[in-house]
Design a protein around this motif. Structure first.
Motif, PDB file in Angstrom:
ATOM      1  N   ALA A 117      20.428  94.989  45.551  1.00  0.00           N
ATOM      2  CA  ALA A 117      21.568  94.096  45.768  1.00  0.00           C
ATOM      3  C   ALA A 117      21.364  93.259  47.030  1.00  0.00           C
ATOM      4  O   ALA A 117      21.754  92.086  47.087  1.00  0.00           O
ATOM      5  CB  ALA A 117      22.857  94.908  45.861  1.00  0.00           C
ATOM      6  N   ARG A 143      29.851  93.408  50.157  1.00  0.00           N
ATOM      7  CA  ARG A 143      29.286  92.270  49.416  1.00  0.00           C
ATOM      8  C   ARG A 143      29.015  91.100  50.345  1.00  0.00           C
ATOM      9  O   ARG A 143      29.785  90.821  51.274  1.00  0.00           O
ATOM     10  CB  ARG A 143      30.242  91.843  48.300  1.00  0.00           C
ATOM     11  CG  ARG A 143      29.594  90.942  47.269  1.00  0.00           C
ATOM     12  CD  ARG A 143      30.350  90.925  45.982  1.00  0.00           C
ATOM     13  NE  ARG A 143      29.549  90.388  44.913  1.00  0.00           N
ATOM     14  CZ  ARG A 143      29.928  90.292  43.646  1.00  0.00           C
ATOM     15  NH1 ARG A 143      31.144  90.717  43.306  1.00  0.00           N
ATOM     16  NH2 ARG A 143      29.134  89.796  42.738  1.00  0.00           N
ATOM     17  N   GLU A 148      23.259  89.701  47.234  1.00  0.00           N
ATOM     18  CA  GLU A 148      24.617  90.075  46.842  1.00  0.00           C
ATOM     19  C   GLU A 148      25.253  91.117  47.756  1.00  0.00           C
ATOM     20  O   GLU A 148      26.461  91.347  47.674  1.00  0.00           O
ATOM     21  CB  GLU A 148      24.609  90.586  45.401  1.00  0.00           C
ATOM     22  CG  GLU A 148      24.231  89.516  44.393  1.00  0.00           C
ATOM     23  CD  GLU A 148      24.338  90.039  42.979  1.00  0.00           C
ATOM     24  OE1 GLU A 148      25.459  90.083  42.458  1.00  0.00           O
ATOM     25  OE2 GLU A 148      23.295  90.404  42.406  1.00  0.00           O
ATOM     26  N   TRP A 190      24.434  93.830  41.602  1.00  0.00           N
ATOM     27  CA  TRP A 190      25.719  94.264  42.151  1.00  0.00           C
ATOM     28  C   TRP A 190      26.450  95.170  41.170  1.00  0.00           C
ATOM     29  O   TRP A 190      27.053  96.173  41.562  1.00  0.00           O
ATOM     30  CB  TRP A 190      26.586  93.054  42.513  1.00  0.00           C
ATOM     31  CG  TRP A 190      27.871  93.456  43.176  1.00  0.00           C
ATOM     32  CD1 TRP A 190      29.132  93.426  42.625  1.00  0.00           C
ATOM     33  CD2 TRP A 190      28.042  93.983  44.498  1.00  0.00           C
ATOM     34  NE1 TRP A 190      30.057  93.900  43.518  1.00  0.00           N
ATOM     35  CE2 TRP A 190      29.414  94.244  44.682  1.00  0.00           C
ATOM     36  CE3 TRP A 190      27.154  94.248  45.539  1.00  0.00           C
ATOM     37  CZ2 TRP A 190      29.925  94.770  45.875  1.00  0.00           C
ATOM     38  CZ3 TRP A 190      27.658  94.773  46.725  1.00  0.00           C
ATOM     39  CH2 TRP A 190      29.035  95.024  46.882  1.00  0.00           C
TER      40      TRP A 190
END
Length: 210
Positions: free
Chosen positions: A161, A206, A166, A112
């Motif tokens: 990610a 996210r 994430e 991230w």
């Protein structure tokens, strides 16, 4: 959250195209750089001054002002960049190459953090891109190679990610860049507010915790 699917043959083909286009951008950048150390210093100073001037004044930034900021004469500018178009294209290609290099350097960072660090640099790049595209009216062969190579460099950061849980898996890289570029194109009173809004947008990318 559904697992991230492996790349399809079509996606692998896109990745290979990005590698080829990145090589084209690197060759373009390398071909512009002078061989002598003192000439390279002037060249780098002119590029830095041009980026600064374009960010402040847009595509109509004065070449004389760029030379002054770089601490060189206008003749030195024209020896390095015979036309305004040449300067625009070189600044743009250098910016994209820097984004590609940064993506490589972020490979060892947490997923991230790597993605958001790259996005922060992308936001800065959009200012230069806007001025260059205005100056060239979007008519430049280097634009296509630059876009493909940039997408190919940044997309793995999003995938990593996503693979680590994430980032949301229902977002693709084109979605992400369009969202961030749209924010960056908005006029903000301060860079701090712009960065805060970018952060809010990234919170939406996210993955939910817990």
């Amino acid at each position: 959250m559904p697992p991230v699917q492996p790349r399809s043959p079509e996606e692998e083909s896109v990745r290979e195209e990005a590698v080829a286009d990145r090589a084209s951008v690197q060759e373009f950048v390398a071909a512009q750089r002078p061989r002598r150390a003192d000439a390279r210093r002037n060249f780098d100073a002119l590029l830095a001054a041009a980026r600064e001037a374009f960010a402040e004044q847009g595509a109509d930034a004065s070449l004389e002002d760029i030379a002054r900021r770089a601490g060189v004469g206008i003749g030195t500018l024209y020896r390095n960049f015979p036309t305004r178009r040449h300067l625009f294209e070189t600044v743009y290609a250098e910016e994209v190459d820097a984004l590609c290099v940064l993506a490589d350097e972020l490979g060892g960072r947490p997923a991230w953090e790597a993605l958001t660090t790259w996005i922060d640099r992308f936001v800065e790049y959009t200012v230069t891109k806007r001025a260059v595209r205005e100056g060239l009216n979007g008519e430049s062969g280097i634009f296509v190679s630059c876009r493909v190579s940039m997408m190919g460099a940044g997309e793995p950061l999003l995938r990593r990610a996503q693979d680590s849980g994430e980032a949301r898996t229902d977002v693709d890289f084109d979605d992400l860049l369009r969202m961030i570029a749209g924010i960056a194109a908005t006029t903000f009173p301060t860079a701090e507010q712009r960065d805060r809004v970018v952060g809010i947008a990234l919170d939406g990318v996210r993955a939910a915790r817990g």
